[in-house]
Design an enzyme around this catalytic site. Structure first.
Site, PDB file in Angstrom:
ATOM      1  N   LEU A  91       0.839  -1.202   0.000  1.00  0.00           N
ATOM      2  CA  LEU A  91       0.000   0.000   0.000  1.00  0.00           C
ATOM      3  C   LEU A  91       0.868   1.244   0.000  1.00  0.00           C
ATOM      4  O   LEU A  91       0.850   2.039  -0.930  1.00  0.00           O
ATOM      5  CB  LEU A  91      -0.922  -0.020   1.224  1.00  0.00           C
ATOM      6  CG  LEU A  91      -1.652   1.285   1.541  1.00  0.00           C
ATOM      7  CD1 LEU A  91      -2.657   1.617   0.454  1.00  0.00           C
ATOM      8  CD2 LEU A  91      -2.315   1.218   2.912  1.00  0.00           C
ATOM      9  N   ASP A  92       1.625   1.402   1.061  1.00  0.00           N
ATOM     10  CA  ASP A  92       2.539   2.529   1.222  1.00  0.00           C
ATOM     11  C   ASP A  92       3.806   1.996   1.870  1.00  0.00           C
ATOM     12  O   ASP A  92       3.854   1.842   3.094  1.00  0.00           O
ATOM     13  CB  ASP A  92       1.888   3.608   2.099  1.00  0.00           C
ATOM     14  CG  ASP A  92       2.814   4.782   2.384  1.00  0.00           C
ATOM     15  OD1 ASP A  92       3.912   4.819   1.815  1.00  0.00           O
ATOM     16  OD2 ASP A  92       2.439   5.637   3.201  1.00  0.00           O
ATOM     17  N   PRO A  93       4.779   1.596   1.042  1.00  0.00           N
ATOM     18  CA  PRO A  93       4.910   1.884  -0.386  1.00  0.00           C
ATOM     19  C   PRO A  93       4.220   0.840  -1.275  1.00  0.00           C
ATOM     20  O   PRO A  93       4.099  -0.325  -0.897  1.00  0.00           O
ATOM     21  CB  PRO A  93       6.421   1.827  -0.602  1.00  0.00           C
ATOM     22  CG  PRO A  93       6.872   0.764   0.374  1.00  0.00           C
ATOM     23  CD  PRO A  93       5.991   0.930   1.601  1.00  0.00           C
TER      24      PRO A  93
END
Length: 769
Positions: free
Chosen positions: A446-448
């Site tokens: 997701l993040d990253p």
């Protein structure tokens, strides 16, 4: 042919050009073929008057195949003001042809097929050994083709007319013959449309894998992303491949076929089906139409059996190739990874974890999964042996373990996928990864992960229109749904607790208005918190995340004066976490007193050591010492007390204090039955267009977890990871070395496929003068 002319009108309009083809409707809009022909002639009349926009240049149509369907398409094409030319003349007419007519060419085998060894075409040799030939269509013909009308019958082992790789090369921008004109955008590339009247899925047009329908006659094929979407807009080639075309003119088709069949009805009714074909007194027409007699294909149609056998053999080979995946870790994210990959029955998965109960639950829930109960960090040789037996490794372990796993993959030349950051320790393995010839994918969560992909999709589209990126900010957070944020931290855990805690003491670097801002490690990050009001009802705050400036080059946005990537939390989180930092609880250094071999220690005893008072201490004495250490911050003291850190509960065994706190928080702050988490991501990209006006692009991603299914965090990390793994297994990602999802051929298919899993995002713009 009528349909693709209608489709060309729509496609040209989507590209900013109004053409006479807009006057042609779909075939089923007409009562009969005469009306349809008249509509084509009307459009042709406008073309002959010079009403075709100069910006589109001369139009060229290429016909393949020698059967009735190809001839019928050519007959309809002849209703336009047209000129048929030889294939070798296409290049010239596509550049300097008369705009008051359209150009057509009929392609035969000798025009594009050549033998691999000498570049010649021998029809007798080709019939015997088609595998020795290649097609030069994508080199000699397609670059000068506006619309391909394909009627080729394709056999296994014969060269395809167009492959995906060929098409990728054809979809590069070209200068139109007329050049750029004021107010008229140039065409993105020469080849705009393919009408596959053969309707042969996976045939001579490799990427035509599914026929379109009368209800949805067109789709766009994007070769860079290898995806199709139901539209006439966007990047790619317009495709039309309806397989029941006679149904569009049903009365006329029925009458025509009936009239053709009627003279032979009596002959067929009076025949004796039990007699061999040789003894039947059939006319040549009926005899040639008999496909099978007495359970055997007739000589004319024996090719069907060969075709069936070759396709069955190819399918059998495809089905027999089992792919083996080694999944390390059985935590929150493993569910979506297993759920996605086990949809393919040819993928066998071995899952390794220290959590025996989780292993048992996962192996009961998903098929083709073999559990191995093991701590991979303590059994190096066994891990190496397991890696060697698999085609790909997915590591869902903490990021600090990835270099250890990567070295095993390098030694055994096995591909690796992780969702974590490409850390300096991983980057040090770059040369070794390339030397081993393997693919190591990082930052695929997701993040990253999705944050990169959404950013690059927007940035690449902006660059296509000549815009410059002047700012980029992106904030993302995994949170409990608002109704479940009922604790002093306003937080619950849906992924690695230790990772969450350690992120609060990381250093951070970002760019703001051209100035580089550095935040030192140790907790100063929590003093850089900013209120986030883009969703006012959520009462969010944000703080910088790691080094944002390092993405200027890979994103290709060195022109940006602001570059910031950050973390989202509910307001109050950072203040509470700041108290844990003050008390020394976010300390990753080894702490032997908490090892499994040391005597048990209570939280009360540990806190006495951390605040420097003698143990045992009275509760009020310890509370006052902690309050003093927290600089008299009541909300921070409330968080400490709520977690029971001043009580007699035993501290979990761990290698470090932060490790123990993570285990404790995981027990205290889980999602209860029926409770949901949520993901919130907001990216803002500032653009300057060539005209000078400014534009702010906003990308929003909000995902909720399922009450009885996967959490939002598990979905948004697990599905991209699984999709990337499947792309490596299927040969869609072939790049070697360290890979992160910044290129269109990687992020495009993944964004398309996560949408199919319910991970939806929205974009909007504000234009400034």
């Amino acid at each position: 042919m009528i349909n693709i002319l209608h489709g060309l009108g729509l496609r040209f309009l989507a590209l900013g050009h109004h053409t006479p083809f807009m006057h042609i409707g779909m075939a089923h809009n007409y009562r009969n073929s005469s009306q349809a022909v008249q509509a084509v002639r009307d459009a042709g009349y406008e073309i002959s008057l010079g009403l075709m926009p100069k910006s589109v240049g001369p139009l060229t149509f290429v016909f393949t195949g020698t059967g009735n369907v190809s001839k019928g398409a050519q007959e309809m094409f002849s209703a336009l003001p047209c000129e048929f030319v030889e294939p070798h003349e296409l290049k010239e007419v596509s550049r300097s042809g008369d705009l008051r007519k359209v150009y057509g060419t009929v392609l035969s085998r000798h025009h594009h097929l050549v033998r691999k060894r000498d570049g010649q075409y021998d029809p007798v040799d080709y019939d015997k050994h088609p595998e020795n030939y290649i097609s030069r269509f994508h080199i000699d013909i397609a670059p000068y083709t506006t619309c391909l009308i394909n009627g080729i019958y394709w056999e296994q082992n014969s060269p395809r007319l167009l492959s995906r790789q060929d098409t990728q090369k054809l979809l590069v921008p070209v200068k139109s013959a007329a050049g750029a004109m004021d107010g008229c955008p140039e065409l993105p590339h020469r080849l705009l449309a393919i009408c596959d009247i053969s309707a042969d899925t996976g045939g001579s047009i490799e990427f035509m894998t599914e026929c379109t329908t009368i209800d949805n006659p067109f789709c766009m094929y994007d070769a860079d992303q290898h995806i199709t979407h139901d539209s006439v807009e966007g990047s790619g080639i317009l495709m039309c491949s309806i397989d029941n075309l006679p149904a569009q003119l049903p009365i006329e088709a029925t009458e025509y076929f009936g009239d053709m069949l009627f003279p032979y009805i009596e002959e067929m009714l009076l025949s004796e089906g039990s007699e061999p074909l040789e003894k039947q007194n059939y006319s040549p027409v009926v005899r040639n139409a008999v496909i099978a007699s007495n359970g055997t294909l007739t000589p004319k149609y024996q090719y069907i059996q060969k075709l069936r056998e070759s396709r069955e053999q190819a399918e059998s080979l495809k089905m027999s190739v089992e792919k083996r995946v080694l999944l390390l870790g059985s935590g929150y994210v493993s569910g979506p990874v297993l759920e996605y990959l086990t949809r393919d029955s040819n993928i066998d998965i071995t899952i390794v974890s220290v959590m025996k109960e989780q292993l048992e639950q996962l192996t009961k829930k998903y098929r083709n999964v073999t559990p191995v109960h093991m701590d991979v960090l303590k059994h190096e040789e066994k891990l190496s042996s397991l890696v060697k037996k698999h085609d790909l490794v997915i590591s869902l372990l903490p990021y600090s373990a990835h270099p250890f796993v990567a070295k095993k993959c390098i030694d055994n030349k096995v591909n690796l996928v992780t969702a974590s950051y490409l850390t300096p320790a991983m980057k040090e393995l770059q040369e070794s990864v390339e030397a081993a010839g393997i693919t190591v994918i990082s930052e695929m969560g997701l993040d990253p992960g999705l944050d990169h992909m959404l950013a690059m999709e927007c940035i690449d589209k902006a660059k296509e229109v000549g815009a410059t990126v002047i700012s980029y900010t992106s904030f993302c957070g995994g949170l409990p749904a608002p109704e479940h944020s009922d604790n002093p931290l306003r937080y619950k855990f849906s992924w690695s607790p230790q990772g969450v805690l350690l992120n609060t003491v990381q250093s951070a670097t970002y760019l703001k208005d051209g100035e580089i801002i550095n935040i030192p490690p140790g907790g100063a990050l929590l003093d850089s918190v900013t209120p986030m009001d883009f969703f006012p009802g959520l009462n969010l705050e944000g703080f910088p995340n790691r080094d944002s400036t390092k993405y200027a080059e890979p994103y290709g946005i060195q022109t940006a004066r602001t570059l910031l990537r950050g973390t989202l939390r509910y307001k109050g989180y950072s203040r509470a976490m700041g108290g844990f930092v003050k008390l020394g609880l976010i300390n990753p250094d080894p702490y032997p007193l908490l090892s499994s071999t040391a005597p048990p220690l209570t939280w009360k005893e540990l806190m006495c050591k951390l605040v420097g008072i003698k143990s045992p201490a009275e509760h009020h004495v310890l509370k006052e010492a902690v309050f003093s250490k927290l600089e008299k911050d009541k909300s921070q003291l409330e968080a400490v007390e709520w977690l029971g850190l001043l009580g007699d509960e035993l501290v979990p065994a761990a290698d470090s204090i932060v490790g123990a706190l993570a285990k404790h928080m995981e027990m205290k702050l889980p999602f209860g039955t029926g409770e949901r988490d949520m993901i919130v991501m907001r990216s803002e990209i500032g653009l300057r267009h060539p005209s000078g006006h400014l534009e702010d692009k906003f990308i929003d991603l909000v995902v909720y977890g399922d009450n009885k299914g996967h959490s939002a965090m598990a979905k948004t990390v697990g599905y991209p990871t699984a999709i990337a793994a499947k792309m490596v297994l299927d040969g869609e990602i072939t790049a070697k070395g360290m890979v992160i999802p910044l290129t269109k051929n990687v992020y495009g298919p993944i964004l398309e496929r996560v949408r199919a899993e319910g991970i939806m995002y929205s974009t909007r713009s504000i234009i400034k003068q």
